[in-house]
Design an enzyme around this catalytic site. Structure first.
Site, short mmCIF file in Angstrom:
data_model
loop_
_atom_site.label_atom_id
_atom_site.label_comp_id
_atom_site.label_asym_id
_atom_site.label_seq_id
_atom_site.Cartn_x
_atom_site.Cartn_y
_atom_site.Cartn_z
N GLY A 84 -8.26 6.32 6.21
CA GLY A 84 -9.02 6.09 7.13
C GLY A 84 -9.09 5.71 8.26
O GLY A 84 -8.46 5.48 9.01
N ALA A 85 -8.27 4.12 8.07
CA ALA A 85 -8.03 3.13 8.75
C ALA A 85 -6.25 3.17 8.69
O ALA A 85 -6.10 2.75 10.57
CB ALA A 85 -8.50 1.84 8.34
N SER A 86 -5.22 3.61 7.80
CA SER A 86 -3.98 3.71 8.05
C SER A 86 -3.88 4.44 7.81
O SER A 86 -4.50 5.23 7.22
CB SER A 86 -3.42 1.87 8.04
OG SER A 86 -3.80 2.27 5.96
N THR A 87 -1.54 4.59 7.55
CA THR A 87 -1.46 6.13 7.26
C THR A 87 0.12 5.44 6.73
O THR A 87 -0.08 4.25 6.90
CB THR A 87 -1.49 7.05 8.54
OG1 THR A 87 -0.62 8.02 8.04
CG2 THR A 87 -0.13 6.91 9.54
N GLN A 88 0.18 6.23 5.83
CA GLN A 88 0.96 5.11 5.05
C GLN A 88 2.95 5.90 4.65
O GLN A 88 2.17 7.39 4.09
CB GLN A 88 1.29 4.94 3.58
CG GLN A 88 0.97 3.08 3.66
CD GLN A 88 -1.21 2.88 3.83
OE1 GLN A 88 -1.02 2.62 5.02
NE2 GLN A 88 -1.99 4.29 3.15
N GLU B 281 0.78 -1.33 -0.02
CA GLU B 281 -0.24 0.01 0.00
C GLU B 281 0.46 1.48 -0.20
O GLU B 281 0.22 2.32 -0.46
CB GLU B 281 -0.99 -0.05 0.99
CG GLU B 281 -2.46 0.87 0.88
CD GLU B 281 -3.18 0.99 1.77
OE1 GLU B 281 -2.87 0.30 3.49
OE2 GLU B 281 -3.59 2.24 2.63
N1 CDP Z 1 -14.35 14.08 0.53
C1 CDP Z 1 -13.95 13.29 1.58
C2 CDP Z 1 -13.76 11.96 1.40
C3 CDP Z 1 -12.74 10.93 2.62
N2 CDP Z 1 -12.75 12.42 4.06
C4 CDP Z 1 -12.01 11.44 4.64
O1 CDP Z 1 -11.17 10.93 4.50
C5 CDP Z 1 -10.19 10.04 5.07
C6 CDP Z 1 -9.81 8.62 4.57
O2 CDP Z 1 -10.72 8.68 2.87
P1 CDP Z 1 -10.39 7.26 2.38
O3 CDP Z 1 -11.77 7.01 1.84
O4 CDP Z 1 -9.03 7.74 1.57
O5 CDP Z 1 -9.39 6.43 3.20
P2 CDP Z 1 -9.22 4.43 2.68
O6 CDP Z 1 -10.99 4.23 2.67
O7 CDP Z 1 -8.49 4.57 1.51
O8 CDP Z 1 -9.22 4.31 4.66
C7 CDP Z 1 -11.58 8.99 5.75
O9 CDP Z 1 -10.99 9.55 6.54
C8 CDP Z 1 -12.72 10.31 5.25
O10 CDP Z 1 -13.74 10.44 6.25
C9 CDP Z 1 -12.83 13.57 3.40
O11 CDP Z 1 -12.82 13.96 4.55
N3 CDP Z 1 -13.13 14.33 2.80
CA CA Z 2 -6.70 4.83 0.59
#
Ligand code: CDP
Ligand code: CA
Length: 469
Positions: free
Chosen positions: A174-178, A157
């Protein structure tokens, strides 16, 4: 003396004939033989589904059919519901992608469907195999060449999101950071688990990469809530939410994540009331409490005892870094860290009622969490990854990297289709337009030379006094 005959000499006719044939032949070859492919087959396509913790994103990539090495333009993206929310309903997970897949079927010309690779990569919190297998079944039913659904490892990732040798990648999900970057101080010997080696265009790269599970924006927020509810409180005054923000939350819902396993209070009440106090300083202290800075068995660490070499080069930050900093007007990293703090101090203290009036169209859940998000980003970068007032300027917040949406999806597809060129490319072949131009110019020049030759021959033939035999 007899007048010269006005007729053409056979040699003149012959040369002129050759000239015309050469011209016609070359132009014909250039234009007809090397006709570009019909529009629908001029490009190849690839589809990647990024099943993240909060939503699934669909990316359609497109590149010229003759040049597999020229990949990388994302042409369409679409957001579909997150499949993790279908843990108890695997069938629903497959169905949830239907709308996205139908759009993909429209975007990719139907003559290309059968050969278009389709991948699904799941990240971080997505370790729900029963959902994945249901999704696999559903994806087989589309006309594309489905090549499987799998869970990416943390290093995958992190490293597929990294694209340029000199630029590190910062991804906040949302769950992890890289975090991924090339460092002269890292060859893997200190911490082999953080090493990804690449051979790209004839160069070898040792990439440092680490994925922090449970430190994505949503799980980090849950961790801060857990810190405040460990004794089963019925009400919590949270500095990361705006003054006047009030929400009743269920304990079972908050602790329903592997990131908080074993942390749930033994006999909590059903609910707790979350009250915002809007205090940046307090929020930053709370966030710091979810990082462990005390143990490090290496020469240097980021946090939680994870090795991290000295930061090096510039960085591109995307996903939630972009969503949050863009909303807060803080994507300009030449703004000093002091100014960023001042902005957050003021923003977090803004009453919730006022904020809602100012942003009537912003999704309420997102709006409520930008104070936390901004403070978390600042804390993660400076306290966690050790960016300083000085190196903070090396970060660029991006939505796109080189014309592609930033993220790991393109690297993942190129890797699985064996399209990442290990060696430097030969001189690129002439593009179609260049080829036609060269052919036409050559033909015209050749024809002109031959016509000129024919003309000269004819003139010498006419002007020379003929011997009377
Ligand atoms: N337009 C958006 C989309 C996502 N987010 C937030 O950004 C974070 C990362 O979203 P993501 O969909 O890229 O995360 P993952 O699905 O990759 O874990 C989440 O905490 C979402 O709630 C946001 O603040 N504004
Ligand atoms: Ca992602």
């Amino acid at each position: 003396m007899k007048e010269a005959s006005p007729g053409y000499r056979p040699v003149t006719v012959f040369v002129a004939g050759i000239a015309v044939i050469a011209l016609v032949a070359l132009v014909t070859v250039a234009v007809v033989q090397n006709k570009p492919l019909p529009k629908s087959t001029r490009y190849r396509y690839g589809i990647v589904l990024d099943a993240g913790s909060s939503h699934t994103a669909l990316y359609v990539y497109k590149w010229p059919a003759e040049k597999d090495n020229n990949t990388g333009r994302v042409t369409q993206t679409e957001s579909c519901p997150g499949i993790s929310s279908y843990a108890s309903n695997p069938q629903g997970a497959g169905d949830s992608l239907r709308e996205c897949m139908l759009k993909a079927a429209k975007w990719v010309p139907s003559s290309r469907h059968g050969e278009t690779p389709l991948y699904l990569g799941a990240t971080a919190g997505m370790r729900l195999l029963n959902v994945l297998s249901a999704v696999e079944g559903a994806l087989h039913s589309y006309p594309f060449s489905f090549r499987g659904a799998r869970i990416l490892s943390g290093p995958e990732e992190g490293s597929f999101g990294w694209g340029q040798a000199t630029t590190g990648a910062l991804d906040l999900g949302g769950a992890s950071t890289q975090i991924s970057f090339v460092s002269a101080h890292f060859n893997g010997s200190q911490s082999p688990g953080n090493l990804m080696t690449f051979r790209l265009y004839g160069n070898d790269y040792d990439l440092y990469t680490h994925s922090f599970l449970c430190y994505g924006k949503d799980q980090a927020l849950r961790q801060t809530l857990a810190r405040q509810t460990q004794s089963g409180q019925s009400s919590v005054s949270d500095p990361c939410f705006h003054p006047g923000y009030i929400r009743v939350r269920e304990y079972s819902d908050l602790y329903n994540t592997p990131c908080l396993a074993d942390l749930a209070p033994r006999t909590p009440p059903t609910n707790f009331t979350l009250l915002g106090t809007g205090n940046f300083q307090g929020c930053q202290e709370l966030i710091k409490s979810i990082f462990n800075f005390t143990q490090c068995r290496y020469s240097r660490c980021s946090f939680n005892g994870v090795y991290q070499p000295q930061l090096q080069g510039s960085f591109e930050a995307f996903s939630a870094y972009n969503y949050v900093l863009d909303f807060l007007n803080l994507t300009d990293t030449s703004v000093s860290l002091e100014d960023v703090k001042a902005r957050l101090r003021e923003y977090c203290a803004t009453p919730w009622s006022l904020l809602q009036k100012q942003h009537p169209t912003t999704k309420r859940k997102y709006l409520a969490e930008y104070c936390f998000g901004g403070t978390y980003i600042l804390t993660l970068l400076t306290e966690g990854f050790n960016f300083t007032a000085d190196t903070y300027k090396d970060i660029t917040v991006v939505r796109q990297i080189k014309g592609s949406d930033a993220g790991w999806t393109l690297g993942y597809m190129l890797n699985l289709t064996n399209m990442i060129p290990a060696e430097a490319q030969d001189t690129p072949p002439l593009p179609y337009a260049g080829y036609v131009s060269v052919m036409v110019v050559t033909a015209v020049v050749l024809a002109l030379i031959l016509l000129f030759l024919a003309y000269r021959l004819q003139r010498t033939h006419c002007s020379k006094p003929h011997k009377i035999v």
